[in-house]
Design an enzyme around this catalytic site. Structure first.
Site, PDB file in Angstrom:
ATOM      1  N   TYR B 131     152.939  -9.224 126.966  1.00 33.13           N
ATOM      2  CA  TYR B 131     152.583 -10.306 126.041  1.00 33.13           C
ATOM      3  C   TYR B 131     151.080 -10.379 125.858  1.00 33.13           C
ATOM      4  O   TYR B 131     150.296  -9.896 126.698  1.00 33.13           O
ATOM      5  CB  TYR B 131     153.099 -11.653 126.564  1.00 33.13           C
ATOM      6  CG  TYR B 131     152.375 -12.112 127.804  1.00 33.13           C
ATOM      7  CD1 TYR B 131     152.807 -11.702 129.068  1.00 33.13           C
ATOM      8  CD2 TYR B 131     151.244 -12.929 127.736  1.00 33.13           C
ATOM      9  CE1 TYR B 131     152.128 -12.073 130.208  1.00 33.13           C
ATOM     10  CE2 TYR B 131     150.562 -13.316 128.874  1.00 33.13           C
ATOM     11  CZ  TYR B 131     151.016 -12.888 130.113  1.00 33.13           C
ATOM     12  OH  TYR B 131     150.340 -13.257 131.251  1.00 33.13           O
ATOM     13  N   PHE B 141     143.364 -15.543 125.303  1.00 33.80           N
ATOM     14  CA  PHE B 141     143.122 -16.166 126.601  1.00 33.80           C
ATOM     15  C   PHE B 141     143.887 -15.469 127.716  1.00 33.80           C
ATOM     16  O   PHE B 141     143.609 -15.672 128.884  1.00 33.80           O
ATOM     17  CB  PHE B 141     143.441 -17.673 126.580  1.00 33.80           C
ATOM     18  CG  PHE B 141     144.872 -17.973 126.255  1.00 33.80           C
ATOM     19  CD1 PHE B 141     145.249 -18.301 124.964  1.00 33.80           C
ATOM     20  CD2 PHE B 141     145.863 -17.919 127.228  1.00 33.80           C
ATOM     21  CE1 PHE B 141     146.577 -18.571 124.653  1.00 33.80           C
ATOM     22  CE2 PHE B 141     147.188 -18.178 126.930  1.00 33.80           C
ATOM     23  CZ  PHE B 141     147.551 -18.502 125.632  1.00 33.80           C
ATOM     24  N   ASP B 142     144.877 -14.666 127.352  1.00 36.03           N
ATOM     25  CA  ASP B 142     145.663 -14.024 128.411  1.00 36.03           C
ATOM     26  C   ASP B 142     146.453 -12.860 127.849  1.00 36.03           C
ATOM     27  O   ASP B 142     146.967 -12.935 126.730  1.00 36.03           O
ATOM     28  CB  ASP B 142     146.617 -15.058 129.039  1.00 36.03           C
ATOM     29  CG  ASP B 142     147.361 -14.509 130.255  1.00 36.03           C
ATOM     30  OD1 ASP B 142     148.388 -15.096 130.632  1.00 36.03           O
ATOM     31  OD2 ASP B 142     146.916 -13.490 130.825  1.00 36.03           O
ATOM     32  N   ILE B 168     156.220 -22.194 130.377  1.00 35.71           N
ATOM     33  CA  ILE B 168     156.132 -23.279 129.408  1.00 35.71           C
ATOM     34  C   ILE B 168     157.386 -23.282 128.533  1.00 35.71           C
ATOM     35  O   ILE B 168     158.011 -22.247 128.311  1.00 35.71           O
ATOM     36  CB  ILE B 168     154.862 -23.147 128.529  1.00 35.71           C
ATOM     37  CG1 ILE B 168     154.747 -21.737 127.924  1.00 35.71           C
ATOM     38  CG2 ILE B 168     153.635 -23.498 129.327  1.00 35.71           C
ATOM     39  CD1 ILE B 168     153.571 -21.587 126.981  1.00 35.71           C
ATOM     40  N   TYR B 194     150.875 -26.495 126.937  1.00 38.34           N
ATOM     41  CA  TYR B 194     150.175 -27.217 127.998  1.00 38.34           C
ATOM     42  C   TYR B 194     149.718 -28.618 127.619  1.00 38.34           C
ATOM     43  O   TYR B 194     148.969 -29.261 128.342  1.00 38.34           O
ATOM     44  CB  TYR B 194     148.990 -26.388 128.515  1.00 38.34           C
ATOM     45  CG  TYR B 194     149.459 -25.194 129.291  1.00 38.34           C
ATOM     46  CD1 TYR B 194     149.448 -23.923 128.733  1.00 38.34           C
ATOM     47  CD2 TYR B 194     149.991 -25.347 130.569  1.00 38.34           C
ATOM     48  CE1 TYR B 194     149.936 -22.839 129.437  1.00 38.34           C
ATOM     49  CE2 TYR B 194     150.477 -24.274 131.272  1.00 38.34           C
ATOM     50  CZ  TYR B 194     150.455 -23.014 130.702  1.00 38.34           C
ATOM     51  OH  TYR B 194     150.942 -21.952 131.400  1.00 38.34           O
ATOM     52  N   PHE B 212     151.774 -16.432 120.892  1.00 37.56           N
ATOM     53  CA  PHE B 212     152.090 -15.333 121.799  1.00 37.56           C
ATOM     54  C   PHE B 212     152.785 -14.217 121.052  1.00 37.56           C
ATOM     55  O   PHE B 212     153.750 -14.458 120.334  1.00 37.56           O
ATOM     56  CB  PHE B 212     153.035 -15.795 122.909  1.00 37.56           C
ATOM     57  CG  PHE B 212     152.366 -16.605 123.980  1.00 37.56           C
ATOM     58  CD1 PHE B 212     152.399 -17.992 123.957  1.00 37.56           C
ATOM     59  CD2 PHE B 212     151.707 -15.969 125.024  1.00 37.56           C
ATOM     60  CE1 PHE B 212     151.786 -18.735 124.953  1.00 37.56           C
ATOM     61  CE2 PHE B 212     151.099 -16.721 126.025  1.00 37.56           C
ATOM     62  CZ  PHE B 212     151.134 -18.108 125.995  1.00 37.56           C
TER      63      PHE B 212
END
Lengths: 602, 220
Positions: B131, B141-142, B168, B194, B212
């Site tokens: 992902y 961010f990730d 999440i 979040y 995502f």
């Protein structure tokens, strides 16, 4: 002079004899050499060194004609050479060169054996110096090994860490900078030591040509990391604003784990403890607890940690580690546990944790452990932080969960301070419910009654020690006063009638207790004053007749250790406390009467 | 009181290979009293029970159930609450599902590459995915995608049990709609990500909508 006897072997005077021996050795194949030969060679070496003749020894070793001797017996010189370097003898450079020469010449297997022995027999006064001297050479030898490299690396790391665990871990920034015992220097040297092996694992693991030896190497490095997390990192005081030696070491460990394909999320969230590599389960938990702390609190490598887990799940997983840390009696552990608890709670929405979570063992145990910190920990700063964390935890629970938690704490804490804190929270919840206007059944409806039943009760009845339970009683009276002031909002609920009944019974019993206690303490005070008068008279008589006064028996056993002045103070303040309680009760009755009268008038 | 359940299968039908163990287990779990299930070792997750129970055992249990008539609701209340109490404090990792009706789903999905459309993950099953997560302004961010294809062979995708609140909500709900091999782009509202707090340590601001791109590599 004759041949040197055993006892005289260290006193070699005859140069010809020495040359003969050396010549014999040059011509002897390794298999024919005897233990006495090894011992003698070792002695020659030691004598050279103590005599400051390191240069001569080096020359001997580097001489091509002696190559055979060095190859067969060189290893025995390791110990004296290393000790010479550690003790900063006269021929430091020569010794270092000699050691290097040996690592290039002798058989790696034998060298490994000598070096491991050296580590195990380390002089406790020179742990870090010896390790710092050894490490580069140990690395060279390991890299030369043909087989069983992983197993030997494992043995070496284990032995090294065992020795290092004897050194105290610095607990202040100043201590860490001073590094008096060389602990920080050693751990940093260890990181450099392991680097080539980590690189090897990085290259091999995951590729199609992984062997079982590669897997073993990975396992040994993993064990090293896990051990390091426990010692020294769990004890160390780390702060992200001060990137100290141990901070850097922690970072190295955190980076090594993913490098050897050990995913942090797998390790922290999804690995059952039984699978841990040859560490007993509580040690493994300690390592992981430290890992969770370094990641979530100190934020080391948090940017490569997946940002997809739900905060409640993270909290759940961390609870195990929080419990482990909070049940320790070591300050550094408890501090980390509290910080991890706080951090994990912060990411959760207020009023969101459901009651079902409290059925999980870890969720049930953590607040209990926290409570124990609050009641038993001798360090004030820990108790203060603990209280903050407790409040944060309460804030995150939803109404039903808060209700259950309060009931649980009131039943299990057996500590008036904690109970009073809970009662204060209950009062806040009632206030919140009233202000928000939503008739929250847990704090405004029927469910409030069982909670109040626990608050407004004196389980020991007339035998209640009022002073001991003072905090709780005062807080419960405050709550009552609040409830009766806000009677408007409560009268309409089913709670009211039962509440009045509970109040009446409670206040009745409380009054009984107060009068009994007051009577007792007043009597004590009177007896103390009598006692004082008698003592004063006796002292005057004794002074007159200048006789030695016998030691006076004290009537009141409980306070026998205190001076009479202090005893007096204690008794007085007890009586004042009872007055306070009574005045609060009186005020509550006043309010009740006012409200009743205004009701009648309406 | 509910009527007694009817006996669906004859002995012959029970013994037949056409009748899968799971069906018999399901019937017994749905209809038998708690203590009956406990005694016959038929408590728990369907899959685990199916693994450990033999067909013969199940046939015996099925017959005994009808003989003893120990159906659900025939137990005295005290026993049941005692059992619940003993079951309560366990080392579980799953939260029981909170069924709250919140309205329409708070995520959108755009399929970038179709999956096999047959293997859809079920709640509680293990899934693995690559992902990349980004914010509305495009900041990544990730991600768990390694930088080169060679490294991808050496790394592992993220694995977890879907639908259990471990990730999440946008992920839990979104991935359940994906099939094996599918690559999709999920656009998740902050309420299912979040929320008001965000995740500042991972560079996610408060009230952030998350994007995502997920490739569902494996299901169970």
């Amino acid at each position: 002079m004759g041949l040197p006897t055993r006892a005289e072997e260290t006193l070699i005077v005859d140069e010809d004899e020495v040359n003969d021996i050396i010549q014999r050795w040059r011509n002897t194949p390794e298999e024919k050499l005897k233990p006495e030969d090894y011992q003698q060679f070792k002695n020659f070496g030691s004598v050279c060194l103590t005599g400051g003749d390191g240069a001569q020894l080096l020359k001997f070793l580097q001489d091509e004609e002696n190559r055979g001797i060095v190859k067969s017996m060189g290893c025995v010189l390791m110990t004296p050479l290393v000790n010479e370097v550690v003790q900063k003898g006269k021929s430091l450079d020569h010794c270092q060169a000699a050691i290097t020469h040996l690592t290039m010449t002798c058989s790696p297997d034998e060298l490994m054996h000598s070096l491991l022995e050296l580590i195990e027999d380390i002089d406790p006064g020179a742990i870090s110096e010896t390790i710092l001297t050894l490490l580069p050479h140990l690395q060279t030898v390991l890299l030369h090994l043909e087989d069983s490299k992983a197993a030997r690396l494992g043995s070496a790391l284990c032995a090294l860490q065992q020795q290092l665990s004897r050194l105290p871990v610095p607990y202040s920034p100043q201590q860490e900078d001073e590094d008096e015992h060389g602990l920080c220097r050693c751990y940093n040297a260890l990181t450099n030591f392991t680097k080539p092996f980590v690189e090897e694992v990085k290259r091999k693991i995951g590729s199609s040509v992984t062997t079982s030896e590669d897997e073993e190497l990975r396992t040994e490095l993993l064990k090293f990391c896990m051990r390091s997390l426990r010692e020294p990192l769990l004890e160390a005081e780390l702060n992200r604003d001060r990137k100290s030696s141990l901070w850097l070491f922690a970072t190295e460990i955190m980076v090594t784990l993913p490098a050897i394909q050990e995913s942090l999320s797998e390790l922290l969230f999804f690995s059952p403890l039984k699978k841990s590599p040859q560490m007993d389960s509580s040690e493994s938990k300690e390592s992981r607890a430290c890992l969770a702390y370094l990641l979530f609190v100190q934020l080391i490598t948090i940017d490569s940690f997946p940002a997809v887990f739900s905060p409640v799940f993270v909290l759940q997983c961390n609870m195990e580690y929080i419990n482990q840390l909070l049940s320790s009696k070591t300050e550094s552990h408890v501090l980390k546990g509290l910080a991890l608890y706080e951090k994990s709670l912060e990411n959760v929405q207020d009023n969101s944790l459901p009651v079902s979570l409290q059925d999980l063992k870890s969720f049930y145990s953590a607040p209990q452990n926290l409570r124990q910190v609050l009641t038993d920990c001798p360090m004030q700063h820990l108790r203060e932080t603990g209280l903050q964390v407790l409040q944060l935890f309460i804030d995150k629970l939803n109404s039903e969960a808060k209700h259950k938690f309060f009931r649980c704490m009131l039943k299990t804490s057996h500590h008036a301070g904690v109970e009073s804190y809970i009662v204060k929270n209950i009062r806040n919840q009632v206030e919140c419910s009233i202000k928000q206007g939503n008739a929250n059944k847990w704090f405004l409806g029927e469910e409030l009654l069982p909670l109040l039943g626990l608050v407004l009760s004196l389980p020991q009845g007339a035998q209640t020690d009022l002073l001991n339970s003072m905090d709780k009683i005062m807080e419960s009276l405050n709550l009552l006063r609040y409830l009766f002031i806000r009677d408007k909002d409560l009268r309409s609920t089913i709670v009211w009638e039962k509440l009045c009944r509970i109040k009446d019974e409670y206040l009745k019993m409380l009054r009984v207790c107060i009068s009994i206690s007051r009577g007792y303490y007043a009597a004590e005070l009177k007896a103390l004053r009598q006692d004082q008068k008698i003592k004063a008279r006796e002292a005057r008589d004794a002074a007159r007749s200048s006789r030695l006064v016998k030691s006076i028996t004290v009537k009141n056993e409980k306070m026998s250790n205190m001076s009479p002045e202090v005893q007096h103070q204690v008794l007085q303040s007890a009586l004042v406390t009872f007055d306070l309680m009574e005045s609060l009760i009186f005020r509550i009755e006043e309010i009740t009467d006012e409200k009743q009268n205004s009701q009648k008038l309406n | 009181m509910a009527d007694e359940p009817t006996r669906e299968w004859s002995d012959e039908q029970l013994k037949s290979d056409d009748l899968p163990k799971k069906d018999v287990i399901t019937f017994i779990q749905d209809n038998a009293a708690h203590s009956f299930l406990n005694e016959h070792k038929l408590l728990g997750n369907l899959k685990s029970v199916a693994k450990t129970a033999k067909k013969e055992q199940l046939i015996i249990a099925y017959n005994q159930l009808f003989e003893s008539k120990r159906f659900k609701g025939t137990e005295p209340v005290e026993d049941v609450t005692e059992q619940i109490r003993t079951v309560k404090i366990e080392d579980k990792k799953e939260l029981p599902a909170e069924v709250i009706d919140e309205g329409p789903p708070k995520f959108k999905k755009a399929v970038l590459k179709k999956g096999d459309k047959t293997n859809f993950p079920k709640k509680g099953e293990n899934v693995s995915c690559w992902y990349t997560g980004s914010l509305e302004d495009g900041t990544v961010f990730d991600t768990n995608l390694p930088t080169t294809a060679r490294k991808k062979k050496q790394s592992k995708p993220l694995s977890f049990k879907v639908g259990l609140g471990r990730v999440i909500r946008g992920w839990d709900e979104g991935i359940l709609t994906m099939s094996k091999g599918e690559t999709s782009r999920l656009e998740i509202e902050p309420e299912w990500a979040y929320g008001r707090k965000g995740l500042p340590d991972s560079k996610i601001p408060p009230n952030a909508k998350l994007f995502f791109e997920i490739e569902l590599v494996a299901v169970d």
